[in-house]
Design an enzyme around this catalytic site. Structure first.
Site, mmCIF file in Angstrom:
data_model
loop_
_atom_site.group_PDB
_atom_site.id
_atom_site.type_symbol
_atom_site.label_atom_id
_atom_site.label_comp_id
_atom_site.label_asym_id
_atom_site.label_seq_id
_atom_site.Cartn_x
_atom_site.Cartn_y
_atom_site.Cartn_z
ATOM 1 N N ASP A 131 -27.791 -21.889 3.676
ATOM 2 C CA ASP A 131 -27.713 -22.248 2.638
ATOM 3 C C ASP A 131 -27.191 -20.927 1.911
ATOM 4 O OD1 ASP A 131 -28.077 -22.296 0.170
ATOM 5 O OD2 ASP A 131 -30.837 -22.575 0.123
ATOM 6 N N LYS A 168 -34.310 -32.420 -4.606
ATOM 7 C CA LYS A 168 -35.647 -31.836 -5.210
ATOM 8 C C LYS A 168 -35.457 -33.088 -6.090
ATOM 9 C CE LYS A 168 -34.344 -27.032 -3.411
ATOM 10 N NZ LYS A 168 -33.726 -25.898 -3.873
ATOM 11 N N GLU A 173 -40.365 -17.778 3.171
ATOM 12 C CA GLU A 173 -40.407 -19.594 3.697
ATOM 13 C C GLU A 173 -40.594 -19.080 5.053
ATOM 14 O OE1 GLU A 173 -36.225 -21.603 2.607
ATOM 15 O OE2 GLU A 173 -37.424 -21.870 0.531
ATOM 16 N N SER A 212 -38.989 -22.626 -1.904
ATOM 17 C CA SER A 212 -39.927 -21.118 -1.531
ATOM 18 C C SER A 212 -41.187 -21.579 -1.989
ATOM 19 C CB SER A 212 -38.870 -20.510 -2.105
ATOM 20 O OG SER A 212 -38.971 -20.396 -3.437
ATOM 21 N N ASP A 234 -25.942 -28.238 -4.004
ATOM 22 C CA ASP A 234 -28.022 -27.604 -4.786
ATOM 23 C C ASP A 234 -27.851 -27.309 -5.662
ATOM 24 O OD1 ASP A 234 -30.181 -27.382 -4.564
ATOM 25 O OD2 ASP A 234 -30.609 -25.532 -3.499
#
Length: 401
Positions: free
Chosen positions: A232, A327, A196, A357, A302
């Site tokens: 994260d 997401k 990323e 990613s 997540d």
């Protein structure tokens, strides 16, 4: 006007050089939308199924296109996404692939907006749209599944919560990213970049905390507004069922020790955000941590929630976490993502719209974050596929004034 007349799909490259699915949707009046599916490296066990792009495209051509063309209207997002579910016939898009589903869902939203002559965030926003804009979380140091031989913690995220506007926040994160590089050079530590665009130096987690804390403090002093940072942890990738704990190199932490460790880091560094601090199946652990520090910071699910209404409801019932990562490709359609956002809002959970990613130049998530009044957007700091979203966010903020 918005009746769909054509759906076309193709393989394109994502930011890791892997193939992904891109969809075009055309309407009767000439409205056009194009969108591409992202792909994750650290994926939750309960995510919708991503198929090989060639397989996903072939299946969507056979099963989806006939249901959409000359039947469904791009201006009705729920109608589009219901047709995608009906064409798939499973509860996880294992027939047509979540990658084809989300590409078509997002492309239809863009086509619907195009017919109206409105930006996507206005088309999607409806009653969600508020007066604020999301704060960007910028990945500045990374490891885990995004960069091997680096930190165990997957992402250290700059969070310019005091920035006066979106543009200043975006540039603040870029400044923190640059300052991290300068400090690494000063300390003689080499660093490549992860998936990323974050720096991935061969340092310990403790060294990374110190590094990011210093970089954030320096930029905060320069710019004159509050910048904090978050994490994260992607703890599902750290958790080992065989040993029953979280593996940090030669050290294994029990769940109790992991909760204590995270709580200590929150207190020591005034962390504004911690994502996936515990395993994706550990609602009780999330609840324990949330009870302890939830009034101090965001504890975000997540892999725990995977943008799923059902899993979020389980978390709500358990008092696990106080925010959810959104997401769209985890769940397959924009409607499913909206439903998760609505449930989160009803129960006081903050929403954080996120990239993956493996990304493309697609900017839909910038519009989704603004449309739904998300508190944060996580979409990197540098690299073209990340800055595409950030630059779009700046444009949206300017347009919406």
């Amino acid at each position: 006007m918005t009746q769909i007349t054509n759906v076309s799909l193709r393989r394109i490259l994502d930011s890791r050089g892997n193939p992904t699915v891109e969809a075009d949707v055309l309407t009767q009046s000439g409205g056009f939308g194009r969108a591409a599916a992202p792909s994750g490296a650290s994926t939750g066990e309960y995510e919708a199924i991503e198929l090989d792009p060639a397989e996903a495209i072939a299946s969507a051509r056979d099963h989806v296109a006939p249901r959409l063309i000359d039947t469904v209207h791009a201006g009705n997002q729920r109608e589009v996404d219901a047709a995608l579910h009906a064409a798939d016939g499973t509860d996880n898009f294992s027939q047509i692939g979540a990658n084809s589903a989300v590409a078509i869902s997002m492309a239809a939203a863009k086509a619907g907006a195009d017919v109206l002559g409105a930006p996507v965030y206005q088309h999607l926003g409806g009653t969600f749209r508020g007066e604020s804009f999301p704060t960007p979380l910028g990945n500045v140091v990374g490891g885990g599944e995004h960069a091997k031989e680096a930190t165990h913690i997957q992402e250290f995220l700059s969070a310019p919560i005091g920035a006066p506007n979106v543009s200043e926040a975006v540039f603040a994160n870029a400044a923190v990213h640059a300052r991290v590089s300068e400090i690494l050079d000063e300390r003689g530590i080499p660093a490549a970049k992860g998936d990323e665009g974050a720096w991935a130096p061969p340092i310990s987690d403790a060294e990374a905390f110190s590094l990011v804390n210093d970089a954030v403090a320096d930029v905060e002093d320069d710019l004159g507004f509050e910048i904090r940072f978050g994490l994260d942890m992607a703890a599902a990738e750290l958790y080992d069922d065989d040993v029953g704990g979280y593996v940090y190199g030669d050290e294994v932490k029990s769940t109790t020790e992991q909760v204590e460790y995270v709580a200590e880091m929150i207190a020591e560094y005034n962390l504004v955000y911690v994502e996936d601090p515990l395993d994706e199946n550990d609602y009780d652990g999330f609840a324990t941590l949330t009870e302890r520090v939830g009034d101090q910071t965001l504890i975000c699910g997540d892999d725990l929630f995977v943008t799923s209404v059902e899993r979020l409801q389980t978390g709500i019932d358990a008092d696990a976490a106080n925010s959810i990562l959104i997401k769209p490709n985890q769940i397959g359609t924009l409607t499913d993502a909206f439903d998760a956002i609505e449930l989160a809002r009803e129960h006081g959970y903050e929403t954080v719209v996120s990239h993956r990613s493996g990304e493309t130049e697609d900017v839909t998530i910038a519009h989704l974050a603004v449309a739904t009044d998300a508190g944060f957007i996580k979409t990197g700091t540098v690299q073209g596929e990340r800055t595409a979203k950030l630059n779009e966010l700046i444009r949206i903020a300017e347009d919406a004034v």
